[in-house]
Motif scaffolding. Structure first.
Motif, PDB file in Angstrom:
ATOM      1  N   GLY A   1      11.583  12.217  17.298  1.00 61.60           N
ATOM      2  CA  GLY A   1      12.589  12.855  18.135  1.00 61.60           C
ATOM      3  C   GLY A   1      13.484  13.795  17.355  1.00 61.60           C
ATOM      4  N   ALA A   2      13.864  13.384  16.154  1.00 61.36           N
ATOM      5  CA  ALA A   2      14.720  14.229  15.317  1.00 61.36           C
ATOM      6  C   ALA A   2      13.990  15.507  14.912  1.00 61.36           C
ATOM      7  CB  ALA A   2      15.163  13.459  14.075  1.00 61.36           C
ATOM      8  N   LEU A   3      12.709  15.386  14.566  1.00 61.77           N
ATOM      9  CA  LEU A   3      11.934  16.569  14.189  1.00 61.77           C
ATOM     10  C   LEU A   3      11.775  17.517  15.375  1.00 61.77           C
ATOM     11  CD1 LEU A   3       9.173  15.012  11.918  1.00 61.77           C
ATOM     12  CD2 LEU A   3      11.039  16.512  11.223  1.00 61.77           C
ATOM     13  N   LEU A   4      11.504  16.958  16.542  1.00 59.33           N
ATOM     14  CA  LEU A   4      11.366  17.800  17.737  1.00 59.33           C
ATOM     15  C   LEU A   4      12.678  18.512  18.057  1.00 59.33           C
ATOM     16  CD1 LEU A   4       9.180  15.503  19.990  1.00 59.33           C
ATOM     17  CD2 LEU A   4       8.576  17.773  19.157  1.00 59.33           C
ATOM     18  N   LEU A   5      13.771  17.785  17.961  1.00 53.75           N
ATOM     19  CA  LEU A   5      15.071  18.381  18.256  1.00 53.75           C
ATOM     20  C   LEU A   5      15.415  19.484  17.256  1.00 53.75           C
ATOM     21  CD1 LEU A   5      17.637  18.324  19.968  1.00 53.75           C
ATOM     22  CD2 LEU A   5      18.544  16.622  18.387  1.00 53.75           C
ATOM     23  N   CYS A   6      15.219  19.211  15.982  1.00 56.74           N
ATOM     24  CA  CYS A   6      15.506  20.218  14.958  1.00 56.74           C
ATOM     25  C   CYS A   6      14.619  21.452  15.136  1.00 56.74           C
ATOM     26  CB  CYS A   6      15.296  19.642  13.563  1.00 56.74           C
ATOM     27  SG  CYS A   6      16.545  18.453  13.090  1.00 56.74           S
ATOM     28  N   GLY A   7      13.348  21.223  15.417  1.00 53.21           N
ATOM     29  CA  GLY A   7      12.436  22.346  15.640  1.00 53.21           C
ATOM     30  C   GLY A   7      12.834  23.176  16.842  1.00 53.21           C
ATOM     31  N   ALA A   8      13.213  22.513  17.918  1.00 46.85           N
ATOM     32  CA  ALA A   8      13.609  23.237  19.127  1.00 46.85           C
ATOM     33  C   ALA A   8      14.891  24.031  18.901  1.00 46.85           C
ATOM     34  CB  ALA A   8      13.789  22.258  20.278  1.00 46.85           C
ATOM     35  N   LEU A   9      15.874  23.416  18.240  1.00 45.65           N
ATOM     36  CA  LEU A   9      17.129  24.121  17.981  1.00 45.65           C
ATOM     37  C   LEU A   9      16.929  25.305  17.034  1.00 45.65           C
ATOM     38  CD1 LEU A   9      19.588  21.110  17.619  1.00 45.65           C
ATOM     39  CD2 LEU A   9      19.426  22.729  19.517  1.00 45.65           C
ATOM     40  N   LEU A  10      16.133  25.102  16.007  1.00 44.33           N
ATOM     41  CA  LEU A  10      15.874  26.174  15.053  1.00 44.33           C
ATOM     42  C   LEU A  10      15.094  27.306  15.717  1.00 44.33           C
ATOM     43  CD1 LEU A  10      16.097  27.136  12.134  1.00 44.33           C
ATOM     44  CD2 LEU A  10      13.968  25.921  11.656  1.00 44.33           C
ATOM     45  N   GLY A  11      14.115  26.947  16.539  1.00 44.64           N
ATOM     46  CA  GLY A  11      13.338  27.962  17.245  1.00 44.64           C
ATOM     47  C   GLY A  11      14.195  28.773  18.190  1.00 44.64           C
ATOM     48  N   THR A  12      15.071  28.109  18.916  1.00 46.11           N
ATOM     49  CA  THR A  12      15.968  28.815  19.831  1.00 46.11           C
ATOM     50  C   THR A  12      16.881  29.762  19.074  1.00 46.11           C
ATOM     51  OG1 THR A  12      15.938  26.911  21.313  1.00 46.11           O
ATOM     52  CG2 THR A  12      17.718  28.487  21.604  1.00 46.11           C
ATOM     53  N   ARG A  13      17.406  29.294  17.970  1.00 45.02           N
ATOM     54  CA  ARG A  13      18.299  30.132  17.157  1.00 45.02           C
ATOM     55  C   ARG A  13      17.581  31.367  16.626  1.00 45.02           C
ATOM     56  NH1 ARG A  13      19.674  28.243  11.519  1.00 45.02           N
ATOM     57  NH2 ARG A  13      20.059  30.236  10.605  1.00 45.02           N
ATOM     58  N   GLU A  14      16.367  31.173  16.144  1.00 44.15           N
ATOM     59  CA  GLU A  14      15.612  32.301  15.595  1.00 44.15           C
ATOM     60  C   GLU A  14      15.215  33.294  16.686  1.00 44.15           C
ATOM     61  OE1 GLU A  14      14.884  33.270  12.403  1.00 44.15           O
ATOM     62  OE2 GLU A  14      16.391  31.749  11.990  1.00 44.15           O
ATOM     63  N   LEU A  15      14.830  32.793  17.857  1.00 44.87           N
ATOM     64  CA  LEU A  15      14.459  33.695  18.943  1.00 44.87           C
ATOM     65  C   LEU A  15      15.667  34.504  19.412  1.00 44.87           C
ATOM     66  CD1 LEU A  15      11.997  31.488  20.992  1.00 44.87           C
ATOM     67  CD2 LEU A  15      11.457  33.468  19.572  1.00 44.87           C
ATOM     68  N   ARG A  16      16.827  33.867  19.462  1.00 43.62           N
ATOM     69  CA  ARG A  16      18.043  34.603  19.829  1.00 43.62           C
ATOM     70  C   ARG A  16      18.384  35.648  18.779  1.00 43.62           C
ATOM     71  NH1 ARG A  16      22.178  29.991  22.078  1.00 43.62           N
ATOM     72  NH2 ARG A  16      21.088  29.604  24.032  1.00 43.62           N
ATOM     73  N   ARG A  17      18.206  35.304  17.524  1.00 45.23           N
ATOM     74  CA  ARG A  17      18.501  36.242  16.443  1.00 45.23           C
ATOM     75  C   ARG A  17      17.568  37.448  16.515  1.00 45.23           C
ATOM     76  NH1 ARG A  17      18.797  33.839  10.601  1.00 45.23           N
ATOM     77  NH2 ARG A  17      20.741  33.067  11.463  1.00 45.23           N
ATOM     78  N   GLN A  18      16.297  37.200  16.788  1.00 45.38           N
ATOM     79  CA  GLN A  18      15.348  38.306  16.906  1.00 45.38           C
ATOM     80  C   GLN A  18      15.647  39.153  18.133  1.00 45.38           C
ATOM     81  OE1 GLN A  18      11.405  36.694  16.735  1.00 45.38           O
ATOM     82  NE2 GLN A  18      11.570  36.120  14.594  1.00 45.38           N
TER      83      GLN A  18
END
Length: 54
Positions: free
Chosen positions: A10-27
């Motif tokens: 669960g922690a890995l999924l949450l971290c991956g989702a948050l990081l992915g969202t942040r990177e997509l917003r940055r792009q």
């Protein structure tokens, strides 16, 4: 052991989702980053799914 595995997955999924969202917003904002972390985000999510399925 099962509880620990689920918590880690669960922690890995949450971290991956948050990081992915942040990177997509940055792009989307057009901020050029030398190195995108979107691959790392997908890898974290994939590992989380694999651990949860094991």
């Amino acid at each position: 052991m099962q509880v620990v595995r689920r918590v880690v997955a669960g922690a890995l999924l949450l971290c991956g989702a948050l990081l992915g969202t942040r990177e997509l917003r940055r792009q989307a904002a057009g901020r050029g980053v030398k190195k995108s972390l979107i691959g790392l985000a997908f890898a974290l999510c994939a590992v989380g799914v694999l651990i949860s399925q094991a």
